[in-house]
Design an enzyme around this catalytic site. Sequence first.
Site, PDB file in Angstrom:
ATOM      1  N   ASP A   1       0.833  -1.202   0.000  1.00  0.00           N
ATOM      2  CA  ASP A   1       0.000   0.000   0.000  1.00  0.00           C
ATOM      3  C   ASP A   1       0.875   1.262   0.000  1.00  0.00           C
ATOM      4  OD1 ASP A   1      -2.299   1.527   0.109  1.00  0.00           O
ATOM      5  OD2 ASP A   1      -3.156   0.482   1.829  1.00  0.00           O
TER       6      ASP A   1
ATOM      7  N   ASP B   1     -10.672   2.888  -3.452  1.00  0.00           N
ATOM      8  CA  ASP B   1     -11.087   1.647  -2.786  1.00  0.00           C
ATOM      9  C   ASP B   1     -12.548   1.346  -3.113  1.00  0.00           C
ATOM     10  OD1 ASP B   1      -8.638   1.846  -1.562  1.00  0.00           O
ATOM     11  OD2 ASP B   1      -9.429   1.916   0.479  1.00  0.00           O
TER      12      ASP B   1
HETATM   13  C1  GLA Z   1      -5.983   1.408   1.649  1.00  0.00           C
HETATM   14  C2  GLA Z   1      -6.087   0.392   0.533  1.00  0.00           C
HETATM   15  C3  GLA Z   1      -7.152  -0.637   0.870  1.00  0.00           C
HETATM   16  C4  GLA Z   1      -6.814  -1.310   2.178  1.00  0.00           C
HETATM   17  C5  GLA Z   1      -6.639  -0.280   3.273  1.00  0.00           C
HETATM   18  C6  GLA Z   1      -6.092  -0.895   4.542  1.00  0.00           C
HETATM   19  O1  GLA Z   1      -7.133   2.182   1.753  1.00  0.00           O
HETATM   20  O2  GLA Z   1      -6.376   1.024  -0.685  1.00  0.00           O
HETATM   21  O3  GLA Z   1      -7.259  -1.587  -0.162  1.00  0.00           O
HETATM   22  O4  GLA Z   1      -5.644  -2.080   2.026  1.00  0.00           O
HETATM   23  O5  GLA Z   1      -5.735   0.749   2.888  1.00  0.00           O
HETATM   24  O6  GLA Z   1      -5.893   0.031   5.551  1.00  0.00           O
END
Ligand code: GLA
Length: 404
Positions: A156, A217
Amino acid sequence: MLLLASLCVASLVSVQALDNGLALTPPMGWLNWERFRCNIDCENFPNDCIREELFMQMADIIASEGYKDAGYEYVNIDDCWLAEERDANGRLQPDPDRFPSGIPALAKYIHGKGLKIGIYQDFGVKTCGGYPGSEFYMPVDAQTFADWQIDYVKFDGCNSDVRDFDEGYTVMSRFLNLTGRPMVFSCEWPDYQTRQGIEPNYTAIRSACNLWRNHDDIQDSWQSLLGIINFYGEDTYNFSSYAGPGGWNDPDMVIVGDFGLSYDQQRVQMAMWAIMASPMLMSVDLRHIRPESKALLQNRNVLSINQDPMGIQGKRIMEINPVQIWTRPISPKGTFAVAFLNPSEGGMPSTLSVVVDDLGLTNGSGYNVTETFDGVSMGTVKPGQNITISVNPEGVYLFTATPL
Ligand code: GLA
């Protein structure tokens, strides 16, 4: 530190392409994030918190209830698995209460089911959930994952400077390769850059990552799903052209079987993830899933489009208000998968008629046409003829056209 690390690696490795031999088709598996988030309260939510049992139970079901046979392979841990601090040697360690057996034991369990295990880390100083990140620790973290027999690393981008991504993600990719253990490398590199108005270097991204998130997301809603599909339809910077065996655009997890989508909307995600050659990372409670959602997730006809070995990502080729038409070339050569996607809320299906030439179907001998979800033959068509499709509101019609 980062620069120093990268110089060391650059002198050891000169390959430009990611050569780990993995993800020749879009990865398939399960990832906890969308459904289970960062629930670490095992006292009040013993069945739903991020702990080793959750992943063991999902592995059991994937192996025993047809998911593995359908191609789902990776059982992936997202954020919030870590302890608050690294150990005395600077190595990552899982939360001791929630992963008391340790990650190698969990890996062994998952491997024992004939499946693979994925884990999450972050390029920055902390993960998005606030746990220790990999910045300044990339070589040791890559080696730790290899030592633990990890098969897949999601990396990430929280709590870091996106201007460092081009270098940092590339360096982490090389550290993973240097361990000698093949690990799928899942990046969020272009997602964070696009959000800040930076044009991602997709050539570099494809050289370093097996899959890469382009956009926001996913959330458990139709609005979120449609937003992602529309982003892929726009295809800014022509990112679709970078997909292919070994590297995939990642529109995020599959939410089929969760709370937010109607049955037709779930079919939309299945169909569009197939057309878009997207990784299939289910984020659903497989212990409590309706049979119709399970059947969708395991629909062989749809998955075979998703997993087509040519690996060409489909594109939105036209819109006949309100319906979007998407096509994807699949094998055998000359075959197309075609999706008519109806985003409208209208109470009745939209019916439209299209000259097949406009879909790119120009083979003089014509095509066999088969509806995909149920595998029903729709007969044959030839160039110059029309094809008439009726598609439900917030629904999809998916078919293949195979040259005669
Ligand atoms: C980000 C990523 C998600 C997830 C969260 C976890 O938002 O894009 O897919 O992994 O972090 O905290």
